[in-house]
Design a protein around this motif. Structure first.
Motif, PDB file in Angstrom:
ATOM      1  N   UNK A   1      39.323  -1.710  26.575  1.00  0.00           N
ATOM      2  CA  UNK A   1      38.419  -1.526  27.711  1.00  0.00           C
ATOM      3  C   UNK A   1      38.090  -0.045  27.928  1.00  0.00           C
ATOM      4  N   UNK A   2      39.026   0.811  27.588  1.00  0.00           N
ATOM      5  CA  UNK A   2      38.786   2.244  27.727  1.00  0.00           C
ATOM      6  C   UNK A   2      37.705   2.687  26.739  1.00  0.00           C
TER       7      UNK A   2
ATOM      8  N   UNK B   1      43.448   1.420  25.278  1.00  0.00           N
ATOM      9  CA  UNK B   1      43.033   0.049  25.526  1.00  0.00           C
ATOM     10  C   UNK B   1      41.573  -0.139  25.101  1.00  0.00           C
TER      11      UNK B   1
ATOM     12  N   UNK C   1      40.533   6.858  40.184  1.00  0.00           N
ATOM     13  CA  UNK C   1      39.278   7.052  40.908  1.00  0.00           C
ATOM     14  C   UNK C   1      39.426   6.437  42.298  1.00  0.00           C
TER      15      UNK C   1
ATOM     16  N   UNK D   1      41.884   7.573  46.793  1.00  0.00           N
ATOM     17  CA  UNK D   1      42.262   6.698  45.697  1.00  0.00           C
ATOM     18  C   UNK D   1      43.735   6.341  45.733  1.00  0.00           C
TER      19      UNK D   1
ATOM     20  N   UNK E   1      31.780   6.303  36.440  1.00  0.00           N
ATOM     21  CA  UNK E   1      33.218   6.121  36.599  1.00  0.00           C
ATOM     22  C   UNK E   1      33.968   6.975  35.586  1.00  0.00           C
ATOM     23  N   UNK E   2      34.904   7.645  36.036  1.00  0.00           N
ATOM     24  CA  UNK E   2      35.746   8.372  35.099  1.00  0.00           C
ATOM     25  C   UNK E   2      37.117   7.725  35.041  1.00  0.00           C
ATOM     26  N   UNK E   3      37.451   7.209  33.926  1.00  0.00           N
ATOM     27  CA  UNK E   3      38.698   6.477  33.766  1.00  0.00           C
ATOM     28  C   UNK E   3      39.900   7.416  33.796  1.00  0.00           C
TER      29      UNK E   3
ATOM     30  N   UNK F   1      40.522  -3.499  37.659  1.00  0.00           N
ATOM     31  CA  UNK F   1      39.412  -4.235  38.280  1.00  0.00           C
ATOM     32  C   UNK F   1      38.802  -5.229  37.301  1.00  0.00           C
ATOM     33  N   UNK F   2      38.709  -4.856  36.038  1.00  0.00           N
ATOM     34  CA  UNK F   2      38.177  -5.790  35.038  1.00  0.00           C
ATOM     35  C   UNK F   2      39.101  -6.996  34.916  1.00  0.00           C
TER      36      UNK F   2
ATOM     37  N   UNK G   1      51.192  10.700  44.126  1.00  0.00           N
ATOM     38  CA  UNK G   1      50.592  10.953  45.433  1.00  0.00           C
ATOM     39  C   UNK G   1      51.624  11.002  46.560  1.00  0.00           C
TER      40      UNK G   1
ATOM     41  N   UNK H   1      37.605   4.155  43.645  1.00  0.00           N
ATOM     42  CA  UNK H   1      37.386   2.707  43.640  1.00  0.00           C
ATOM     43  C   UNK H   1      38.571   1.965  43.036  1.00  0.00           C
TER      44      UNK H   1
ATOM     45  N   UNK I   1      24.540   3.176  39.760  1.00  0.00           N
ATOM     46  CA  UNK I   1      26.003   3.030  39.671  1.00  0.00           C
ATOM     47  C   UNK I   1      26.626   4.412  39.552  1.00  0.00           C
TER      48      UNK I   1
ATOM     49  N   UNK J   1      31.602  -8.906  39.195  1.00  0.00           N
ATOM     50  CA  UNK J   1      31.631  -7.772  38.275  1.00  0.00           C
ATOM     51  C   UNK J   1      32.668  -6.789  38.780  1.00  0.00           C
TER      52      UNK J   1
ATOM     53  N   UNK K   1      32.545  -3.882  39.285  1.00  0.00           N
ATOM     54  CA  UNK K   1      32.010  -2.935  40.279  1.00  0.00           C
ATOM     55  C   UNK K   1      32.050  -3.482  41.698  1.00  0.00           C
TER      56      UNK K   1
ATOM     57  N   UNK L   1      41.439   1.810  39.417  1.00  0.00           N
ATOM     58  CA  UNK L   1      41.479   1.749  37.966  1.00  0.00           C
ATOM     59  C   UNK L   1      40.565   0.664  37.413  1.00  0.00           C
ATOM     60  N   UNK L   2      39.702   1.062  36.503  1.00  0.00           N
ATOM     61  CA  UNK L   2      38.723   0.113  36.006  1.00  0.00           C
ATOM     62  C   UNK L   2      39.344  -1.019  35.198  1.00  0.00           C
ATOM     63  N   UNK L   3      40.339  -0.690  34.427  1.00  0.00           N
ATOM     64  CA  UNK L   3      41.041  -1.727  33.662  1.00  0.00           C
ATOM     65  C   UNK L   3      41.575  -2.800  34.611  1.00  0.00           C
TER      66      UNK L   3
ATOM     67  N   UNK M   1      33.298  13.621  38.392  1.00  0.00           N
ATOM     68  CA  UNK M   1      33.150  12.378  37.634  1.00  0.00           C
ATOM     69  C   UNK M   1      32.194  12.503  36.466  1.00  0.00           C
TER      70      UNK M   1
END
Lengths: 474, 474
Positions: free
Chosen positions: B49-50, B47, A146, A346, B6-8, A154-155, B322, A148, B3, A170, A172, A150-152, B104
């Motif tokens: 978190x996913x 994972x 994405x 991204x 988010x799409x992982x 960022x967490x 990329x 922003x 918010x 957070x 986010x 990878x959420x994993x 998304x």
């Protein structure tokens, strides 16, 4: 020389240096034939194209010449004048250009690179990590991240920062960028229009100076000292010039190595809030401390979103991945997301996943500890060799550089020319100065060159400088 | 909904879909407890978190609710109104925003993604390649790339282009960028000031429209037809508006799939030279042909540097890396290098090396052949299912999309709302139109969804659309 000299990275340089050493040590003499490209590539376990590139540059630099269709032969030192002309040409140009021009000149003693010696990084272990990432995420190469990030990841970073600094955070609030350079660039685009005023330290990080200049910013400077800033001066400038933002590097500052003390950090945030000046805190060297951990980042004193925090992991964890994170208020993040979606939509997912797993590993902590020790040793070697001079510097408590004051009669421009001739590069102070002066200051990085070369190179550098001093000192 | 959703990536989506399917098929009924996060993560080999992210979104979408501290339970369909409100909110927003907002939204039938289904890419083989790269370049993660990009990679691409198109080319003429998005962005920054006029096809690539708009460009459009452009119109606009550049996608055009014939290409270059209008040729889909190879790129007709050629390899070789390349005249390259050095100072070296070795492998050729066949099959499935309607489209000879004309009474905005409720997304024509009209056109991508889901999804989509038609058709 209309083509910029290309540096392939350390592989290319190794081949170039390999040939140069043989020639300098007279192992190969004038008119001796160099190994064929294929042979040397096999011997050195590099790609033929890498050897070919090194050979071409040697030819361009007048060290070798070509006979027949594919034979390279050692050139004599008769060509030294041409070298001198070539190098003078490069040197003359570098006064006007970026640090990257200096870094691209192939020398043996790279004191211009504020990078970690690749040999100090756990390369073999990286390799295992990358394989592991492919096992965990078999389709990682087929998937986009994405905007922003990878959420994993960022967490994971969020947990890290919360544990380190006990801040409220957070996932986010984080943006993943392709290095701190991109973060600074996005911020400059998000916030600065031509003629907007920005505050900078003096000296500062040369790439940041270039970036904000390119946006048309009007740069006002406050000096940074070994004990931080003159906060009265900072306040007076904020009041008078109403800068949009203050770009700062308060921990193991590049180039000086100074660290802004904790009591100033809180006050700085208060001033910034009072005068509505965003603080961009670039914290690339945070983990490279020698004795004690540095004070907490300025952003930890922030309660209202005045501070934008950039934390790059490129320098000492994995330069090749180019991962940095920005922590900021949601309104700032929104602007940055907008900019980043246009800029590249991204950062690559592969790099983020590799970084995620390495960053959270025990091995990385161990690596960092060893790295700190190794860098401290190198700093000490450089300082030992410089003790023979009357030059002045403040010994840093962390980071990658020494920021050195030469006697006033020195011109770092001429010194650079002479040094490059002796296969040594460094960063002249002007490139770190928004006001383009500081010409009797230089930045020497101790982080890139190995211990033996460090000693040799600094000695040689001191000699070169000695010959530029008034006659009685040569 | 403040918010962004988010799409992982596909992993997250798979978990989300997995739960939704169980609920839809009544395997799990109202108030049934979902598997724990830990359990499902183990079962699905993802994972935790996913899974957590998917669960949170299911809750946000009203599909599940939380009881106790960590238990998730199936929600009843009683909540459908809230879903509708949520989705309407998203849909209303997407009219104004980027394609990325549509992409998304987590749906089962992603006809909005002009991406290749990760299952069609040789993921296992990539993994082996990456390991090989680490063996060849053990210090690759410790090394930065140059701004212009890895020379080995540029040499390899140069040989490829010379072989393919018999053009004169040198590695120095190439720049490596982090995807075509970055290339377009750098070009917009290098060439466009606010109110500069640029020529665009209509319709065109939505991200490019956004990028040039963000630079303040004044966009003039020429229509693209199944048989190319009206060159008299092109000439007349170049003469009248003196556009700085013409951004075009002449081969398997996104979104239409049209391909500009060879005879027009030469003429286009002549016009561009005559009227001093740069051509930016974005050629991302070149290798995705079904029967015959397409005509040579427009840049092969260029002799004076009028054409800037962008070739992205992201879509179908390795989205996660990329990598794209730009071929252009040295003066253009100089500007781009300057922009890129500020933007990110060079793309990550790791990605370039991985791409280099995969790109030059036999396996990639084999992969591409299979991919073409697979995509053609998918195109045909989509067309078979659409044959039941009275919608119109020109069957493309390559690429990833169908560009479809719906009867005039359709509003693609309302269709999108209803479709998302049925877990289907697509791209409304307005997002591809610089003039923001084309509201009875839609883009459906057949490349992302597997064959079974493709059939199901298109049928369902046709039903949804059917219910929006005048009463007699429902």
């Amino acid at each position: 020389m209309s083509k910029a000299i290309q540096n392939e990275g350390y592989l290319f340089k190794q081949v170039y240096d390999y040939v140069m050493h043989r020639i300098e040590r007279k192992e190969w003499n004038e008119h001796d034939k160099l190994p064929s490209v294929r042979q040397l590539a096999a011997d050195m376990n590099v790609h033929r194209l890498t050897v070919l590139k090194a050979y071409k540059l040697l030819k361009q630099d007048g060290k070798v010449y070509v006979k027949d269709k594919s034979g390279y032969y050692v050139q004599t030192s008769m060509k030294e004048n041409n070298d001198f002309e070539n190098i003078q040409y490069v040197s003359a140009n570098v006064q006007k250009k970026h640090l990257s021009d200096i870094n691209q000149v192939p020398v043996s003693y790279h004191f211009s690179q504020a990078l970690i010696d690749p040999n100090l990084l756990p390369n073999h272990y990286f390799s295992d990590y990358v394989k592991k990432v492919f096992d965990l995420y078999p389709k990682v190469l087929a998937t986009y991240s994405t905007v922003q990030g990878d959420e994993e990841l960022r967490e994971s970073l969020t947990h890290y920062f919360i544990n380190q600094y006990k801040t409220h955070l957070h996932a986010d609030d984080l943006l993943i960028t392709s290095g701190s350079q991109q973060a600074i660039h996005l911020l400059s685009q998000a916030f600065i229009k031509p003629r907007d005023t920005v505050l900078f330290e003096r000296p500062s990080y040369s790439a940041a100076i270039d970036i904000f200049r390119a946006q048309g910013a009007n740069i006002i400077t406050v000096d940074i000292h070994p004990d931080g800033y003159d906060l009265e001066q900072v306040e007076s400038y904020m009041k008078r010039y109403k800068p949009r933002l203050f770009y700062l590097n308060p921990t193991f500052h590049n180039p000086t190595g100074y660290t802004v003390p904790a009591d100033q950090r809180k006050k700085l945030v208060e001033l910034a809030e009072q005068y509505r000046c965003l603080l961009i805190e670039d914290d690339a060297y945070h983990d490279i401390y020698f004795k004690e951990t540095p004070p907490p980042p300025i952003y930890t004193y922030d309660t209202v979103g005045t501070v934008i925090y950039i934390r790059s992991f490129c320098k000492y964890i994995s330069p090749g991945l180019r991962i940095a994170t920005v922590i900021c208020h949601s309104s700032v993040l929104k602007s940055l997301l907008s900019m980043k979606s246009l800029a590249d939509n991204g950062s690559p997912l592969l790099n983020q996943k590799i970084f995620l797993h390495y960053f959270s590993s025990l091995r990385m902590q161990q690596h960092l500890e060893k790295l700190r020790i190794a860098l401290q040793i190198r700093k000490e070697i450089m300082e030992e060799e410089l003790a023979a001079t009357n030059w002045q510097w403040t010994s840093p408590h962390g980071g990658l550089n020494l920021w050195i004051k030469l006697p006033d009669h020195f011109s770092s421009e001429l010194l650079l020319t002479k040094s490059i001739q002796q296969s040594i590069s460094f960063v002249p102070g002007q490139l770190c100065d928004p006001l383009n002066q500081l010409s009797s200051w230089i930045r020497l990085s101790y982080s890139y060159v190995n211990e033996k070369q460090l000693r040799e190179g600094v000695r040689r550098f001191v000699d070169v400088a000695g010959c530029l001093s008034p006659p009685e000192s040569c």
